[in-house]
Design an enzyme around this catalytic site. Structure first.
Site, PDB file in Angstrom:
ATOM      1  CG  MET A 110       1.027  16.021 -36.986  1.00  0.00           C
ATOM      2  SD  MET A 110       1.495  17.746 -37.152  1.00  0.00           S
ATOM      3  CE  MET A 110       2.792  17.614 -38.348  1.00  0.00           C
ATOM      4  CG  LEU A 120      -1.418   7.291 -40.846  1.00  0.00           C
ATOM      5  CD1 LEU A 120      -2.157   6.126 -40.161  1.00  0.00           C
ATOM      6  CD2 LEU A 120      -0.553   8.028 -39.827  1.00  0.00           C
ATOM      7  CG  HIS A 121       4.999   7.934 -44.027  1.00  0.00           C
ATOM      8  ND1 HIS A 121       5.824   7.404 -43.057  1.00  0.00           N
ATOM      9  CD2 HIS A 121       5.014   9.282 -43.824  1.00  0.00           C
ATOM     10  CE1 HIS A 121       6.337   8.376 -42.330  1.00  0.00           C
ATOM     11  NE2 HIS A 121       5.846   9.538 -42.756  1.00  0.00           N
ATOM     12  CD  GLU A 122       5.019   0.316 -44.699  1.00  0.00           C
ATOM     13  OE1 GLU A 122       5.624  -0.260 -43.784  1.00  0.00           O
ATOM     14  OE2 GLU A 122       3.850   0.035 -45.015  1.00  0.00           O
ATOM     15  CG  HIS A 174       3.088   7.918 -39.767  1.00  0.00           C
ATOM     16  ND1 HIS A 174       2.928   8.425 -41.029  1.00  0.00           N
ATOM     17  CD2 HIS A 174       3.389   8.976 -38.977  1.00  0.00           C
ATOM     18  CE1 HIS A 174       3.115   9.734 -41.008  1.00  0.00           C
ATOM     19  NE2 HIS A 174       3.403  10.104 -39.779  1.00  0.00           N
ATOM     20  CB  SER A 225       8.952  13.003 -44.428  1.00  0.00           C
ATOM     21  OG  SER A 225       8.266  14.212 -44.169  1.00  0.00           O
TER      22      SER A 225
HETATM   23  P1  AMP Z   1       4.211  13.085 -37.900  1.00  0.00           P
HETATM   24  O1  AMP Z   1       2.928  12.580 -38.465  1.00  0.00           O
HETATM   25  O2  AMP Z   1       5.191  13.543 -38.939  1.00  0.00           O
HETATM   26  O3  AMP Z   1       4.039  14.050 -36.766  1.00  0.00           O
HETATM   27  O4  AMP Z   1       4.915  11.812 -37.256  1.00  0.00           O
HETATM   28  C1  AMP Z   1       4.265  11.031 -36.290  1.00  0.00           C
HETATM   29  C2  AMP Z   1       5.248  10.092 -35.675  1.00  0.00           C
HETATM   30  O5  AMP Z   1       5.808   9.244 -36.684  1.00  0.00           O
HETATM   31  C3  AMP Z   1       6.428  10.832 -35.023  1.00  0.00           C
HETATM   32  O6  AMP Z   1       6.767  10.173 -33.809  1.00  0.00           O
HETATM   33  C4  AMP Z   1       7.509  10.682 -36.055  1.00  0.00           C
HETATM   34  O7  AMP Z   1       8.816  10.728 -35.509  1.00  0.00           O
HETATM   35  C5  AMP Z   1       7.210   9.307 -36.628  1.00  0.00           C
HETATM   36  N1  AMP Z   1       7.799   9.169 -37.955  1.00  0.00           N
HETATM   37  C6  AMP Z   1       7.678  10.044 -38.995  1.00  0.00           C
HETATM   38  N2  AMP Z   1       8.414   9.628 -40.042  1.00  0.00           N
HETATM   39  C7  AMP Z   1       9.025   8.479 -39.650  1.00  0.00           C
HETATM   40  C8  AMP Z   1       9.941   7.562 -40.289  1.00  0.00           C
HETATM   41  N3  AMP Z   1      10.382   7.757 -41.530  1.00  0.00           N
HETATM   42  N4  AMP Z   1      10.360   6.490 -39.574  1.00  0.00           N
HETATM   43  C9  AMP Z   1       9.918   6.290 -38.307  1.00  0.00           C
HETATM   44  N5  AMP Z   1       9.071   7.098 -37.659  1.00  0.00           N
HETATM   45  C10 AMP Z   1       8.620   8.183 -38.317  1.00  0.00           C
END
Ligand code: AMP
Length: 288
Positions: A31, A34-36, A38, A186
């Site tokens: 979504m 992006l962070h570490e 992702h 997050s």
């Molecule tokens: P999101 O953008 O929050 O929907 O996350 C996208 C993808 O990145 C999902 O598969 C999440 O589980 C993964 N993700 C989010 N935060 C982390 C994290 N801290 N470590 C590893 N994967 C993550």
């Protein structure tokens, strides 16, 4: 060079074109902001696949609160720069109209794994996730899609979808990336102000307490949950939704931990809702 794709037709053409030419394609659905965490998924995909595509789509149908959706961070320019730096071939960033235009309301039912935990606290959330992930995989069948264990229930649901609906894409789950003090990365962490940032470690500290009790020989799940509740109770800014010890496959609550299990925690710090989980292993090293 990272190419920005705005339409489903471009997305389909990129993935099917690459696969027809014999190149493996890895998809990393996100979504954005992006962070570490992702980027750890992007690196894994980059190492294993000939082509990597990152989708950036803040999916409105998986938000159960309009305020949460409105406050969700967006930074497409930053995301594109991070993707370019990590050798991503394509970023698929559709508008809501492009993704759902013409839709008449058919959705994907995520099944029994969605009943508890996040499913209970965020009604409709997993139907939204299941629908958008199914759409992403249906538009363009990547060989593999990469997800984080950070969203453990989501990962299990998506694995189930791919298997039960024969979606044709392999699902890979990868460990959670954390800050040095244990806070799981997050996009929502950006909203934590001052004292909230320090308080947000309560989720990880609670799970660590459960893992320590387990390592000390405690096998009773209720006692492990009590250890987690004690940590949450000692943090004035913590408002826990659930602190559970569950079967790592079915996500059903356990009464005893005699084999691998998972600690699942969720709750708020101020106005920011956070979730986290770790592996609980009765013997041997602890998981991420
Ligand atoms: P999101 O953008 O929050 O929907 O996350 C996208 C993808 O990145 C999902 O598969 C999440 O589980 C993964 N993700 C989010 N935060 C982390 C994290 N801290 N470590 C590893 N994967 C993550």
């Amino acid at each position: 060079m990272t190419v920005l794709l705005r339409t489903k037709a471009e997305f389909r053409e990129a993935v099917t074109g690459a696969r027809t030419a014999g190149a493996s394609v890895g998809l990393v659905p996100t979504m954005g902001a992006l962070h570490e965490g992702h980027l750890s998924l992007v690196r894994a995909a980059r190492a294993r696949e000939a082509r990597v595509i990152v989708s950036v789509f803040v999916n409105p149908t998986q938000f159960d609160s309009a305020a949460d959706l409105a406050a969700y961070p967006a930074d497409l320019e930053g995301d594109l720069a991070a993707c370019a730096e990590h050798g991503v071939d394509w970023v698929f960033a559709p508008s809501v109209g492009e993704m759902y235009g013409g839709a008449r309301g058919a959705t994907v039912e995520p099944g029994p794994l969605a009943a508890r935990w996040e499913g209970e606290h965020r009604p409709g959330h997993f139907a939204g996730v299941a629908t958008v992930v199914t759409k992403l995989l249906a538009v363009a069948r990547a060989d593999t899609a990469y997800f984080g264990e950070k969203d453990y229930q989501q990962l299990r649901i998506v694995e189930g979808l791919a298997r039960d609906l024969d979606l044709g894409t392999r699902i890979v789950g990868l460990p959670t990336v954390r800050e040095p003090d244990g806070l799981a990365l997050s996009s929502r962490n950006r909203r934590l102000g001052g004292p909230e940032r320090a308080a947000a470690t309560w989720l990880f500290r609670a799970m660590e307490a459960a893992a320590a009790a387990l390592a000390g020989g405690e096998r009773d799940a209720g006692a492990l949950e009590a250890a987690m509740r004690e940590v949450a109770g000692a943090e004035p800014l913590a408002r826990p939704d659930y602190l559970a010890v569950v079967d790592p496959v079915t996500l059903e609550p356990l009464t005893r931990v005699d084999a691998d299990a998972r600690a699942l925690v969720a709750g708020s710090v101020g106005n920011t809702r956070l979730i986290d989980n770790i592996a609980l292993r009765p013997s041997g090293p602890r998981g991420a």
